[in-house]
Design a protein around this motif. Structure first.
Motif, short mmCIF file in Angstrom:
data_model
loop_
_atom_site.label_atom_id
_atom_site.label_comp_id
_atom_site.label_asym_id
_atom_site.label_seq_id
_atom_site.Cartn_x
_atom_site.Cartn_y
_atom_site.Cartn_z
N ILE A 176 0.84 -1.20 0.00
CA ILE A 176 0.00 0.00 0.00
C ILE A 176 0.87 1.25 0.00
O ILE A 176 0.67 2.18 -0.80
CB ILE A 176 -0.93 0.01 1.23
CG1 ILE A 176 -1.89 -1.17 1.20
CG2 ILE A 176 -1.67 1.34 1.33
CD1 ILE A 176 -2.85 -1.19 0.07
N ASN A 177 1.85 1.30 0.89
CA ASN A 177 2.72 2.47 0.99
C ASN A 177 3.53 2.68 -0.28
O ASN A 177 3.69 3.82 -0.74
CB ASN A 177 3.66 2.33 2.19
CG ASN A 177 2.92 2.39 3.52
OD1 ASN A 177 1.81 2.89 3.58
ND2 ASN A 177 3.54 1.87 4.56
N ASP A 178 4.03 1.61 -0.87
CA ASP A 178 4.83 1.73 -2.09
C ASP A 178 3.99 2.27 -3.25
O ASP A 178 4.44 3.14 -4.01
CB ASP A 178 5.42 0.37 -2.47
CG ASP A 178 6.54 -0.09 -1.54
OD1 ASP A 178 7.02 0.76 -0.75
OD2 ASP A 178 6.91 -1.27 -1.59
N ILE A 179 2.77 1.77 -3.40
CA ILE A 179 1.90 2.23 -4.48
C ILE A 179 1.54 3.70 -4.27
O ILE A 179 1.55 4.50 -5.21
CB ILE A 179 0.63 1.36 -4.56
CG1 ILE A 179 0.99 -0.04 -5.06
CG2 ILE A 179 -0.41 2.00 -5.48
CD1 ILE A 179 -0.17 -1.01 -5.06
N ALA A 180 1.25 4.07 -3.02
CA ALA A 180 0.92 5.47 -2.74
C ALA A 180 2.07 6.39 -3.10
O ALA A 180 1.87 7.46 -3.69
CB ALA A 180 0.54 5.63 -1.27
N GLU A 229 -10.86 -2.41 -1.82
CA GLU A 229 -10.58 -2.07 -0.42
C GLU A 229 -9.16 -1.54 -0.25
O GLU A 229 -8.94 -0.53 0.42
CB GLU A 229 -10.79 -3.30 0.46
CG GLU A 229 -10.52 -3.05 1.93
CD GLU A 229 -10.68 -4.30 2.79
OE1 GLU A 229 -10.49 -4.19 4.01
OE2 GLU A 229 -10.98 -5.38 2.24
N SER A 230 -8.19 -2.23 -0.86
CA SER A 230 -6.81 -1.76 -0.72
C SER A 230 -6.58 -0.46 -1.46
O SER A 230 -5.74 0.36 -1.07
CB SER A 230 -5.83 -2.84 -1.19
OG SER A 230 -5.99 -3.13 -2.57
N ALA A 231 -7.34 -0.23 -2.55
CA ALA A 231 -7.21 1.02 -3.29
C ALA A 231 -7.59 2.22 -2.43
O ALA A 231 -6.94 3.27 -2.47
CB ALA A 231 -8.07 0.98 -4.55
N TYR A 232 -8.64 2.07 -1.63
CA TYR A 232 -9.01 3.16 -0.72
C TYR A 232 -7.95 3.36 0.37
O TYR A 232 -7.75 4.48 0.85
CB TYR A 232 -10.39 2.91 -0.11
CG TYR A 232 -11.53 3.42 -0.98
CD1 TYR A 232 -11.71 4.78 -1.19
CD2 TYR A 232 -12.40 2.54 -1.60
CE1 TYR A 232 -12.75 5.25 -1.99
CE2 TYR A 232 -13.44 3.00 -2.41
CZ TYR A 232 -13.61 4.36 -2.61
OH TYR A 232 -14.63 4.82 -3.40
N LYS A 233 -7.26 2.30 0.74
CA LYS A 233 -6.16 2.45 1.69
C LYS A 233 -5.00 3.22 1.06
O LYS A 233 -4.36 4.05 1.72
CB LYS A 233 -5.69 1.07 2.16
CG LYS A 233 -6.70 0.35 3.05
CD LYS A 233 -6.18 -1.02 3.47
CE LYS A 233 -7.18 -1.74 4.36
NZ LYS A 233 -6.72 -3.10 4.74
N VAL A 234 -4.75 2.95 -0.22
CA VAL A 234 -3.72 3.73 -0.94
C VAL A 234 -4.12 5.20 -0.96
O VAL A 234 -3.30 6.10 -0.70
CB VAL A 234 -3.55 3.20 -2.37
CG1 VAL A 234 -2.68 4.16 -3.19
CG2 VAL A 234 -2.93 1.82 -2.37
N GLN A 235 -5.38 5.46 -1.25
CA GLN A 235 -5.87 6.84 -1.30
C GLN A 235 -5.67 7.54 0.05
O GLN A 235 -5.27 8.71 0.11
CB GLN A 235 -7.34 6.84 -1.70
CG GLN A 235 -7.88 8.20 -2.06
CD GLN A 235 -9.39 8.19 -2.27
OE1 GLN A 235 -10.14 8.72 -1.46
NE2 GLN A 235 -9.83 7.55 -3.34
N SER A 236 -5.95 6.82 1.12
CA SER A 236 -5.76 7.38 2.46
C SER A 236 -4.30 7.72 2.72
O SER A 236 -3.97 8.76 3.31
CB SER A 236 -6.27 6.40 3.51
OG SER A 236 -6.09 6.89 4.81
N GLU A 237 -3.40 6.87 2.25
CA GLU A 237 -1.97 7.13 2.41
C GLU A 237 -1.55 8.32 1.55
O GLU A 237 -0.71 9.13 1.98
CB GLU A 237 -1.17 5.88 2.02
CG GLU A 237 0.34 6.04 2.15
CD GLU A 237 0.82 6.33 3.56
OE1 GLU A 237 1.94 6.88 3.69
OE2 GLU A 237 0.08 6.03 4.52
N LEU A 238 -2.13 8.46 0.37
CA LEU A 238 -1.85 9.64 -0.47
C LEU A 238 -2.22 10.92 0.26
O LEU A 238 -1.47 11.91 0.23
CB LEU A 238 -2.66 9.57 -1.78
CG LEU A 238 -2.09 8.79 -2.95
CD1 LEU A 238 -3.10 8.80 -4.10
CD2 LEU A 238 -0.77 9.37 -3.42
#
Length: 262
Positions: free
Chosen positions: A10-14, A37-46
């Motif tokens: 997640i962090n790497d993609i963000a 679900e993981s895509a929204y986690k990426v968005q949150s990290e962004l």
């Protein structure tokens, strides 16, 4: 053999998406690495990366608010992204397009929340918090090669959010369906539509946001904005141009882009 922890993925993609946005360079899609679900986690990290650089949360935006787009993407629910202070362009300011990847512009309706919206706000509280509406222009700019993406890809990329411009606020009204929307480039009509293209009525978009908020909302400050979705197709955003959106009975909003050599 080592296995990469899901949080690290997640962090790497963000960070890859954040770098693509800041440098204006298109990247490959992530494919099977992402679920919704993981895509929204990426968005949150962004969002966390942006806030760490001193930006402030200024609102939220909806995507896939046209029935045609929903059918194309095979979804039955809108998607939601965030807005920050650095994304807002004030009317009268010139927007440079340097560093953009695939900039496009679309006319929208914006809602304003007149009071803070807590993370645990109910649908009724969210609807009651709206105190004004305005015409808006949203600049979208997918960070993926060829402006091509899956549902999870676009959610991770903060629903292709880039910039937004707000017209003058007017008192909130729920009579927003069926209003003619006109998009002009340098005074020539480029697209026409109606606010009913936004889930049949922009109020339906507001209600959809309120229903999704318990899953994806992190709290919004007083004065925060919700971009309810596009009323026409998006058009390429050219340099050295004036873009105008007019929403019948609500008002107009204008954006100027800098020349290609700026």
């Amino acid at each position: 053999m080592t296995t990469t922890h899901p949080d690290q993925i997640i962090n790497d993609i963000a960070r890859k998406l954040d770098q693509a946005q800041r440098e204006g360079v298109a990247i490959n899609q992530f494919g099977d690495l992402l679920s919704l679900e993981s895509a929204y986690k990426v968005q949150s990290e962004l969002l966390s990366l942006r806030l760490a650089r001193g930006e402030q949360l200024s609102g939220a935006k909806l995507g896939f608010t046209s029935q045609a787009k929903m059918a194309q993407m095979g979804v039955k629910e809108v998607i939601v992204g965030f807005l920050t202070s650095s994304m807002q362009v004030n009317e009268g300011e010139q927007l440079p397009l340097t560093g953009s990847v695939h900039p496009r512009v679309e006319p929208e309706i914006a809602f304003r929340f007149g009071q803070p919206v807590p993370p645990d706000a109910s649908e009724e509280q969210i609807l009651a918090s709206v105190d004004a509406v305005a015409p808006a222009l949203e600049i979208i700019d997918s960070r993926y090669l060829n402006f091509s993406f899956s549902l999870a890809d676009v959610v991770a990329d903060n629903t292709s959010a880039s910039r937004y411009v707000l017209g003058e606020w007017t008192s909130f009204t729920d009579d927003l369906a069926g209003r003619t929307v006109t998009l002009l480039v340098d005074g020539s009509i480029t697209e026409t539509g109606t606010t009913s293209a936004i889930l049949g009525d922009p109020m339906n978009a507001l209600r959809a946001f309120a229903r999704m908020y318990p899953r994806h909302g992190t709290g919004l400050p007083a004065g925060a904005v919700l971009l309810a979705g596009a009323a026409t197709a998006a058009v390429p955003l050219p340099p050295g141009s004036t873009i105008t959106a007019i929403v019948a009975g609500i008002g107009g909003v204008e954006l100027e882009t800098a020349g290609a050599d700026s």
